[in-house]
Scaffold this motif. Structure first.
Motif, PDB file in Angstrom:
ATOM      1  N   TRP A  92       0.783  -1.233   0.000  1.00 24.72           N
ATOM      2  CA  TRP A  92       0.000   0.000   0.000  1.00 24.72           C
ATOM      3  C   TRP A  92       0.813   1.281   0.000  1.00 24.72           C
ATOM      4  N   PRO A  93       2.004   1.326   0.585  1.00 20.80           N
ATOM      5  CA  PRO A  93       2.791   2.560   0.496  1.00 20.80           C
ATOM      6  C   PRO A  93       3.129   2.965  -0.944  1.00 20.80           C
ATOM      7  N   LEU A  94       3.096   2.012  -1.862  1.00 23.94           N
ATOM      8  CA  LEU A  94       3.360   2.342  -3.264  1.00 23.94           C
ATOM      9  C   LEU A  94       2.296   3.286  -3.835  1.00 23.94           C
ATOM     10  N   ALA A  95       1.114   3.247  -3.277  1.00 19.29           N
ATOM     11  CA  ALA A  95       0.041   4.137  -3.742  1.00 19.29           C
ATOM     12  C   ALA A  95       0.397   5.600  -3.528  1.00 19.29           C
ATOM     13  N   TYR A  96       1.313   5.867  -2.602  1.00 16.32           N
ATOM     14  CA  TYR A  96       1.701   7.257  -2.338  1.00 16.32           C
ATOM     15  C   TYR A  96       2.325   7.902  -3.568  1.00 16.32           C
ATOM     16  N   ALA A  97       2.777   7.111  -4.514  1.00 15.33           N
ATOM     17  CA  ALA A  97       3.320   7.657  -5.759  1.00 15.33           C
ATOM     18  C   ALA A  97       2.282   8.500  -6.499  1.00 15.33           C
ATOM     19  N   MET A  98       1.001   8.278  -6.214  1.00 20.14           N
ATOM     20  CA  MET A  98      -0.068   9.057  -6.842  1.00 20.14           C
ATOM     21  C   MET A  98      -0.037  10.525  -6.408  1.00 20.14           C
ATOM     22  N   ILE A  99       0.797  10.846  -5.433  1.00 19.13           N
ATOM     23  CA  ILE A  99       0.919  12.223  -4.969  1.00 19.13           C
ATOM     24  C   ILE A  99       1.433  13.133  -6.099  1.00 19.13           C
ATOM     25  N   ILE A 100       2.072  12.537  -7.106  1.00 22.68           N
ATOM     26  CA  ILE A 100       2.579  13.339  -8.231  1.00 22.68           C
ATOM     27  C   ILE A 100       1.455  13.822  -9.148  1.00 22.68           C
ATOM     28  N   VAL A 101       0.289  13.173  -9.076  1.00 26.21           N
ATOM     29  CA  VAL A 101      -0.872  13.642  -9.837  1.00 26.21           C
ATOM     30  C   VAL A 101      -1.323  14.949  -9.193  1.00 26.21           C
ATOM     31  N   PRO A 102      -1.572  15.966  -9.977  1.00 26.30           N
ATOM     32  CA  PRO A 102      -1.988  17.249  -9.390  1.00 26.30           C
ATOM     33  C   PRO A 102      -3.199  17.078  -8.460  1.00 26.30           C
ATOM     34  N   ARG A 103      -3.119  17.740  -7.329  1.00 27.68           N
ATOM     35  CA  ARG A 103      -4.159  17.592  -6.304  1.00 27.68           C
ATOM     36  C   ARG A 103      -5.572  17.870  -6.821  1.00 27.68           C
ATOM     37  N   PRO A 104      -5.796  18.892  -7.651  1.00 23.03           N
ATOM     38  CA  PRO A 104      -7.163  19.113  -8.142  1.00 23.03           C
ATOM     39  C   PRO A 104      -7.730  17.895  -8.889  1.00 23.03           C
ATOM     40  N   ILE A 105      -6.905  17.188  -9.605  1.00 19.04           N
ATOM     41  CA  ILE A 105      -7.355  15.992 -10.327  1.00 19.04           C
ATOM     42  C   ILE A 105      -7.662  14.871  -9.337  1.00 19.04           C
ATOM     43  N   ARG A 106      -6.755  14.649  -8.384  1.00 10.67           N
ATOM     44  CA  ARG A 106      -6.980  13.608  -7.367  1.00 10.67           C
ATOM     45  C   ARG A 106      -8.241  13.909  -6.562  1.00 10.67           C
ATOM     46  N   ASP A 107      -8.390  15.161  -6.149  1.00 16.14           N
ATOM     47  CA  ASP A 107      -9.539  15.527  -5.317  1.00 16.14           C
ATOM     48  C   ASP A 107     -10.846  15.471  -6.090  1.00 16.14           C
ATOM     49  N   ARG A 108     -10.799  15.724  -7.380  1.00 15.01           N
ATOM     50  CA  ARG A 108     -12.019  15.598  -8.201  1.00 15.01           C
ATOM     51  C   ARG A 108     -12.518  14.156  -8.172  1.00 15.01           C
ATOM     52  N   ALA A 109     -11.609  13.200  -8.359  1.00 13.25           N
ATOM     53  CA  ALA A 109     -11.985  11.781  -8.298  1.00 13.25           C
ATOM     54  C   ALA A 109     -12.507  11.443  -6.901  1.00 13.25           C
TER      55      ALA A 109
END
Length: 140
Positions: A92-109
């Motif tokens: 599960w710590p590998l999921a932290y790599a998604m932090i590189i996706v811009p926050r507005p995109i992550r937060d929209r999902a």
């Protein structure tokens, strides 16, 4: 944050929607993958949850996001979820790599799931009651 008795490490607090089936499932998911007991839980609807939200300057009636409180800092939506993932057992710590996706995109999902969580996963009339073996992980 408060200290645990035996290992004297700080723990983080996860505030969840206590009546949401998805949130209840995620709580169980975190507990099963957190052998170090880094996380403690409280319902957003509880008196403690409301107080912690106010202390963090967050809207107490929001309820559309989980909140991670770690070392006195508040993290919401995708940022909170990713910070939780990085403290869980591998992989599960590998999921932290998604932090590189811009926050507005992550937060929209995140908002799409949060908006539809009751329709997709259901809700209870009351917060989940933890089993005796995990009750110590719940603050309220």
């Amino acid at each position: 944050m408060k200290k645990t008795g035996k290992d004297n490490e700080e723990y983080a607090i996860v505030l969840i929607d206590g009546v949401c089936h998805l949130c209840q499932g995620l709580t169980r998911f975190i507990i099963q993958r957190d052998p170090a007991c880094h996380f403690r839980f409280a319902s957003l609807q509880s008196e403690l949850g409301q107080s912690l939200l106010e202390q963090g300057g967050l809207t107490p009636d929001g309820g559309d996001t989980m909140v991670l409180i770690e070392k006195g800092r508040y993290y919401t939506r995708s940022q909170g979820a990713l910070r939780i993932a990085r403290r869980l057992r591998f992989p599960w710590p590998l999921a932290y790599a998604m932090i590189i996706v811009p926050r507005p995109i992550r937060d929209r999902a995140y908002r799409i799931v949060a908006k539809n969580r009751y329709r997709w996963f259901g809700r209870s009339e009351a917060c989940m009651i933890p089993t005796p073996d995990i009750r110590r992980r719940f603050l309220s």
